[in-house]
Motif scaffolding. Sequence first.
Motif, PDB file in Angstrom:
ATOM      1  N   GLU A  70       0.877  -1.332   0.036  1.00  0.00           N
ATOM      2  CA  GLU A  70       0.226  -0.004   0.033  1.00  0.00           C
ATOM      3  C   GLU A  70       0.771   1.366  -0.024  1.00  0.00           C
ATOM      4  O   GLU A  70       1.900   1.250   0.541  1.00  0.00           O
ATOM      5  CB  GLU A  70      -0.858  -0.044   1.201  1.00  0.00           C
ATOM      6  CG  GLU A  70      -1.716   1.043   1.168  1.00  0.00           C
ATOM      7  CD  GLU A  70      -2.871   1.000   2.517  1.00  0.00           C
ATOM      8  OE1 GLU A  70      -2.977   0.151   3.205  1.00  0.00           O
ATOM      9  OE2 GLU A  70      -3.638   2.125   2.469  1.00  0.00           O
ATOM     10  N   ARG A  72       1.219   2.441  -3.295  1.00  0.00           N
ATOM     11  CA  ARG A  72       1.376   2.487  -4.822  1.00  0.00           C
ATOM     12  C   ARG A  72       1.745   1.222  -5.355  1.00  0.00           C
ATOM     13  O   ARG A  72       1.793   0.828  -6.694  1.00  0.00           O
ATOM     14  CB  ARG A  72       2.595   3.540  -5.032  1.00  0.00           C
ATOM     15  CG  ARG A  72       2.007   4.914  -4.769  1.00  0.00           C
ATOM     16  CD  ARG A  72       2.907   5.969  -4.553  1.00  0.00           C
ATOM     17  NE  ARG A  72       3.273   6.486  -3.470  1.00  0.00           N
ATOM     18  CZ  ARG A  72       4.526   6.890  -2.984  1.00  0.00           C
ATOM     19  NH1 ARG A  72       5.580   6.896  -3.614  1.00  0.00           N
ATOM     20  NH2 ARG A  72       4.644   7.230  -1.733  1.00  0.00           N
ATOM     21  N   LYS A  93      -1.289  -0.747   5.318  1.00  0.00           N
ATOM     22  CA  LYS A  93      -0.865  -0.023   6.421  1.00  0.00           C
ATOM     23  C   LYS A  93      -1.995  -0.317   7.545  1.00  0.00           C
ATOM     24  O   LYS A  93      -3.003  -0.868   7.320  1.00  0.00           O
ATOM     25  CB  LYS A  93      -1.060   1.609   6.000  1.00  0.00           C
ATOM     26  CG  LYS A  93      -0.286   2.230   4.971  1.00  0.00           C
ATOM     27  CD  LYS A  93       1.368   2.205   5.427  1.00  0.00           C
ATOM     28  CE  LYS A  93       2.170   2.190   4.134  1.00  0.00           C
ATOM     29  NZ  LYS A  93       2.037   3.394   3.413  1.00  0.00           N
ATOM     30  N   GLU A 107      11.121   1.560   9.524  1.00  0.00           N
ATOM     31  CA  GLU A 107      11.514   2.877   9.198  1.00  0.00           C
ATOM     32  C   GLU A 107      11.460   3.459   7.788  1.00  0.00           C
ATOM     33  O   GLU A 107      11.867   2.595   7.045  1.00  0.00           O
ATOM     34  CB  GLU A 107      12.744   3.389   9.898  1.00  0.00           C
ATOM     35  CG  GLU A 107      12.625   3.296  11.366  1.00  0.00           C
ATOM     36  CD  GLU A 107      14.135   3.353  12.186  1.00  0.00           C
ATOM     37  OE1 GLU A 107      15.072   3.946  11.438  1.00  0.00           O
ATOM     38  OE2 GLU A 107      13.895   3.307  13.586  1.00  0.00           O
ATOM     39  N   LEU A 108      11.232   4.510   7.604  1.00  0.00           N
ATOM     40  CA  LEU A 108      10.983   5.137   6.397  1.00  0.00           C
ATOM     41  C   LEU A 108      12.009   6.296   6.312  1.00  0.00           C
ATOM     42  O   LEU A 108      12.669   6.660   7.197  1.00  0.00           O
ATOM     43  CB  LEU A 108       9.641   5.762   6.125  1.00  0.00           C
ATOM     44  CG  LEU A 108       8.437   5.123   5.735  1.00  0.00           C
ATOM     45  CD1 LEU A 108       7.337   5.860   5.808  1.00  0.00           C
ATOM     46  CD2 LEU A 108       8.654   4.306   4.295  1.00  0.00           C
ATOM     47  N   GLU A 109      12.374   6.759   4.891  1.00  0.00           N
ATOM     48  CA  GLU A 109      13.247   7.961   4.793  1.00  0.00           C
ATOM     49  C   GLU A 109      12.449   9.242   5.290  1.00  0.00           C
ATOM     50  O   GLU A 109      13.246  10.088   5.982  1.00  0.00           O
ATOM     51  CB  GLU A 109      13.161   8.340   3.144  1.00  0.00           C
ATOM     52  CG  GLU A 109      14.062   9.232   2.431  1.00  0.00           C
ATOM     53  CD  GLU A 109      13.946   9.700   0.963  1.00  0.00           C
ATOM     54  OE1 GLU A 109      13.231   8.970   0.375  1.00  0.00           O
ATOM     55  OE2 GLU A 109      14.831  10.314   0.570  1.00  0.00           O
ATOM     56  N   ASP A 132       6.415  -2.805  -5.535  1.00  0.00           N
ATOM     57  CA  ASP A 132       6.315  -1.255  -5.089  1.00  0.00           C
ATOM     58  C   ASP A 132       6.489  -0.514  -6.004  1.00  0.00           C
ATOM     59  O   ASP A 132       7.319  -0.967  -7.125  1.00  0.00           O
ATOM     60  CB  ASP A 132       6.975  -1.015  -3.666  1.00  0.00           C
ATOM     61  CG  ASP A 132       6.289  -0.100  -2.810  1.00  0.00           C
ATOM     62  OD1 ASP A 132       5.231   0.505  -3.337  1.00  0.00           O
ATOM     63  OD2 ASP A 132       6.587   0.016  -1.729  1.00  0.00           O
ATOM     64  N   ASP A 133       6.473   0.664  -5.782  1.00  0.00           N
ATOM     65  CA  ASP A 133       6.700   1.763  -7.081  1.00  0.00           C
ATOM     66  C   ASP A 133       8.259   2.326  -6.717  1.00  0.00           C
ATOM     67  O   ASP A 133       8.924   2.170  -7.718  1.00  0.00           O
ATOM     68  CB  ASP A 133       5.912   3.094  -6.898  1.00  0.00           C
ATOM     69  CG  ASP A 133       5.743   3.692  -5.626  1.00  0.00           C
ATOM     70  OD1 ASP A 133       5.985   3.323  -4.409  1.00  0.00           O
ATOM     71  OD2 ASP A 133       5.499   5.085  -5.746  1.00  0.00           O
ATOM     72  N   VAL A 134       8.608   2.472  -5.356  1.00  0.00           N
ATOM     73  CA  VAL A 134       9.768   3.269  -5.296  1.00  0.00           C
ATOM     74  C   VAL A 134      10.651   2.378  -4.113  1.00  0.00           C
ATOM     75  O   VAL A 134       9.723   1.929  -3.121  1.00  0.00           O
ATOM     76  CB  VAL A 134       9.651   4.607  -4.849  1.00  0.00           C
ATOM     77  CG1 VAL A 134      10.693   5.293  -4.398  1.00  0.00           C
ATOM     78  CG2 VAL A 134       9.045   5.476  -5.744  1.00  0.00           C
ATOM     79  N   VAL A 135      11.869   2.282  -4.165  1.00  0.00           N
ATOM     80  CA  VAL A 135      12.619   1.615  -2.999  1.00  0.00           C
ATOM     81  C   VAL A 135      13.550   2.911  -2.825  1.00  0.00           C
ATOM     82  O   VAL A 135      14.325   3.301  -3.644  1.00  0.00           O
ATOM     83  CB  VAL A 135      13.411   0.476  -3.255  1.00  0.00           C
ATOM     84  CG1 VAL A 135      14.069   0.459  -4.519  1.00  0.00           C
ATOM     85  CG2 VAL A 135      14.051   0.144  -2.105  1.00  0.00           C
ATOM     86  N   ALA A 136      13.364   3.338  -1.523  1.00  0.00           N
ATOM     87  CA  ALA A 136      14.388   4.398  -1.095  1.00  0.00           C
ATOM     88  C   ALA A 136      15.318   3.662   0.028  1.00  0.00           C
ATOM     89  O   ALA A 136      16.445   3.288  -0.370  1.00  0.00           O
ATOM     90  CB  ALA A 136      13.650   5.494  -0.480  1.00  0.00           C
ATOM     91  N   GLY A 138      14.774   1.042   1.697  1.00  0.00           N
ATOM     92  CA  GLY A 138      14.510  -0.400   1.787  1.00  0.00           C
ATOM     93  C   GLY A 138      13.795  -0.966   2.904  1.00  0.00           C
ATOM     94  O   GLY A 138      13.524  -2.143   2.974  1.00  0.00           O
ATOM     95  N   THR A 140      10.573  -0.488   3.728  1.00  0.00           N
ATOM     96  CA  THR A 140       9.356  -1.038   3.465  1.00  0.00           C
ATOM     97  C   THR A 140       9.269  -2.415   2.741  1.00  0.00           C
ATOM     98  O   THR A 140       8.670  -3.473   3.203  1.00  0.00           O
ATOM     99  CB  THR A 140       8.566  -0.122   2.573  1.00  0.00           C
ATOM    100  OG1 THR A 140       8.614   1.347   2.922  1.00  0.00           O
ATOM    101  CG2 THR A 140       7.036  -0.376   2.388  1.00  0.00           C
TER     102      THR A 140
HETATM  103  O1  PRP Z   1      12.468   2.089   0.840  1.00  0.00           O
HETATM  104  P1  PRP Z   1      11.498   2.970   1.557  1.00  0.00           P
HETATM  105  O2  PRP Z   1      12.495   3.900   2.498  1.00  0.00           O
HETATM  106  O3  PRP Z   1      10.880   1.993   2.865  1.00  0.00           O
HETATM  107  O4  PRP Z   1      10.517   3.944   1.077  1.00  0.00           O
HETATM  108  C1  PRP Z   1       9.634   3.446   0.043  1.00  0.00           C
HETATM  109  C2  PRP Z   1       8.224   3.217   0.233  1.00  0.00           C
HETATM  110  O5  PRP Z   1       7.734   4.631   0.523  1.00  0.00           O
HETATM  111  C3  PRP Z   1       6.557   4.766  -0.419  1.00  0.00           C
HETATM  112  O6  PRP Z   1       5.295   4.696   0.559  1.00  0.00           O
HETATM  113  P2  PRP Z   1       4.924   5.686   1.592  1.00  0.00           P
HETATM  114  O7  PRP Z   1       5.642   5.097   3.021  1.00  0.00           O
HETATM  115  O8  PRP Z   1       5.270   7.216   1.492  1.00  0.00           O
HETATM  116  O9  PRP Z   1       3.287   5.545   1.800  1.00  0.00           O
HETATM  117  P3  PRP Z   1       2.189   5.709   0.547  1.00  0.00           P
HETATM  118  O10 PRP Z   1       2.442   4.845  -0.651  1.00  0.00           O
HETATM  119  O11 PRP Z   1       1.115   5.152   1.350  1.00  0.00           O
HETATM  120  O12 PRP Z   1       1.919   7.045   0.282  1.00  0.00           O
HETATM  121  C4  PRP Z   1       6.833   4.242  -1.428  1.00  0.00           C
HETATM  122  O13 PRP Z   1       5.655   3.814  -2.278  1.00  0.00           O
HETATM  123  C5  PRP Z   1       7.330   2.837  -0.799  1.00  0.00           C
HETATM  124  O14 PRP Z   1       6.165   1.984  -0.224  1.00  0.00           O
END
Ligand code: PRP
Length: 191
Positions: A70, A72, A93, A107-109, A132-136, A138, A140
């Motif tokens: 969730e 994206r 979530k 933990e997130l960015e 997922d859409d993005v890995v920052a 890691g 998540t």
């Molecule tokens: O690699 P990480 O540092 O874990 O970040 C990546 C995550 O952050 C974003 O989601 P977000 O937590 O913003 O939630 P959302 O999609 O519900 O807005 C993105 O869609 C990933 O799920």
Amino acid sequence: MFASKNGLKGDPRLEAISEAIRVVPHFPKPGIMFQDITTLLLDHKVFKYIVDIFVDRYKNMTISVVAGIEARGFMFGPSIALAIGAKFVPLRKPGKLPGKVIYQAYELEYGEDCLEMHIGAVQEGEKALVIDDVVATGGTLSAAIKLLERMGAEVVECACVVGLPELKGQSRLNGKPLYILVEPREIENCC
Ligand SMILES: O=P(O)(O)OC[C@H]1O[C@H](OP(=O)(O)OP(=O)(O)O)[C@H](O)[C@@H]1O
Ligand SMILES: Nc1ncnc2[nH]cnc12
């Protein structure tokens, strides 16, 4: 500019994907260069490039679970699951899934969060792909891997459209492979 290890070097679809992503500086917090994939969803050809690339990669790997994160990961996961003949499992979530769940904090960015999965959605021994859409950082993906592994599934790979290389997301995945299509675009005259 493009993730070099995805085996798609020179594939023009990657440039189209990269250009269709909007980069929004200082969202949702100062200093974050937000990779907005909603703009690429507006272009059905580019949207299909992404699904096609992932389907080609995963269609013959006997994957029976596509787990989407969730929010994206929900935009790409179901199309891939249908095309490869797998079930789609939403990782949500907190407080959104009505059945019995297991949860994993991470933990997130730009903060911290928690993911939940329905108990019984995945059986022991199933092969899973995480989308997922993005890995920052890691964080998540690493929570998603833990949830699936706690249920006895084998996570074959994690796949994302965009990878932020400076945050070294791969290093938090405990050796699990990470497949990325593009790296973030540089934006000129920013900030
Ligand atoms: O690699 P990480 O540092 O874990 O970040 C990546 C995550 O952050 C974003 O989601 P977000 O937590 O913003 O939630 P959302 O999609 O519900 O807005 C993105 O869609 C990933 O799920
Ligand atoms: N820079 C970023 N853009 C989009 N999603 C993100 N999740 C974590 N960091 C992000």
